[in-house]
Write a protein that holds these residues in place. Structure first.
Motif, short mmCIF file in Angstrom:
data_model
loop_
_atom_site.label_atom_id
_atom_site.label_comp_id
_atom_site.label_asym_id
_atom_site.label_seq_id
_atom_site.Cartn_x
_atom_site.Cartn_y
_atom_site.Cartn_z
N CYS A 49 0.81 -1.27 -0.05
CA CYS A 49 -0.06 0.08 0.02
C CYS A 49 0.91 1.23 -0.08
N ASP A 67 0.16 4.47 0.56
CA ASP A 67 -0.18 5.00 1.57
C ASP A 67 0.19 4.95 3.07
N CYS A 68 -0.01 3.51 3.31
CA CYS A 68 0.40 2.98 4.75
C CYS A 68 1.58 2.09 4.83
N CYS A 78 -4.50 0.35 -0.09
CA CYS A 78 -5.22 -0.63 0.79
C CYS A 78 -6.54 -0.26 1.14
N GLN A 79 -6.80 1.09 1.36
CA GLN A 79 -7.92 1.60 1.87
C GLN A 79 -8.63 1.04 2.98
N CYS A 94 -5.52 3.03 7.39
CA CYS A 94 -4.59 3.35 6.42
C CYS A 94 -4.46 5.02 6.30
ZN LIG Z 1 -2.92 1.21 3.26
#
Ligand SMILES: [Zn+2]
Ligand SMILES: [Zn+2]
Length: 153
Positions: free
Chosen positions: A104, A106-107, A144-145, A149
């Motif tokens: 992911c 984002d995270c 991944c949302q 996250c």
């Molecule tokens: Zn994520």
């Protein structure tokens, strides 16, 4: 997915290497190996170091880094650069199946997947180029949302 810890086997491999190199069998090296084989994640060297600090186990950062390098050399640990802007991550490798990673962006969470079609692709490429394949690596990036996250840089 249940996987055995394998500590006894990997310890024997480390023992042999330490003897071969004429190094001292320090408690720290074995503690690091043990910790690596307890973990199921993809961790940064600093995360491993701070896990020891939190438990008041005295080990230097350089010992953690050097031991990880040694374990990579022995094939007991995989080191991967998942994302250019982040530190390398490590994971135990002995007795583990070949797998690929989904990250992911984002995270930075890492997901593992195993798809037999990749083996088939590898086999046909090996055949086409008449080249034995040593390994392959596939990293897929996504968002991944999931809960928690968060973008962290
Ligand atoms: Zn994520
Ligand atoms: Zn992995």
């Amino acid at each position: 997915m249940f996987e055995q810890n394998h500590y006894r086997e990997v310890k024997a491999i480390l023992d042999a290497k330490i003897e071969e190199l004429g190094l001292r069998k320090t408690v720290e090296r074995y503690k690091i190996l043990e910790e690596v084989y307890k973990r199921d994640d993809h961790f940064e060297a600093d995360e491993l170091y701070f896990a020891f600090v939190e438990r008041n186990f005295s080990v230097s950062k350089s010992t953690v880094y050097n031991t990880l390098d040694l374990l990579v050399e022995l094939g007991l640990v995989n080191k991967r650069q998942f994302n250019g802007s982040h530190a390398a991550r490590y994971e135990k490798s002995f007795g583990r199946k070949q797998h690929s990673h989904l990250i992911c962006v984002d995270c930075n969470r890492v997901f593992e997947f195993c798809d037999p079609r990749l083996q088939a692709i590898q086999d046909s490429i090996s055949q086409f180029y008449q080249m034995p394949i040593i390994e392959h690596s596939l990293i897929i990036y996504g968002q991944c949302q999931r809960e928690n996250c968060q973008k962290n840089g």
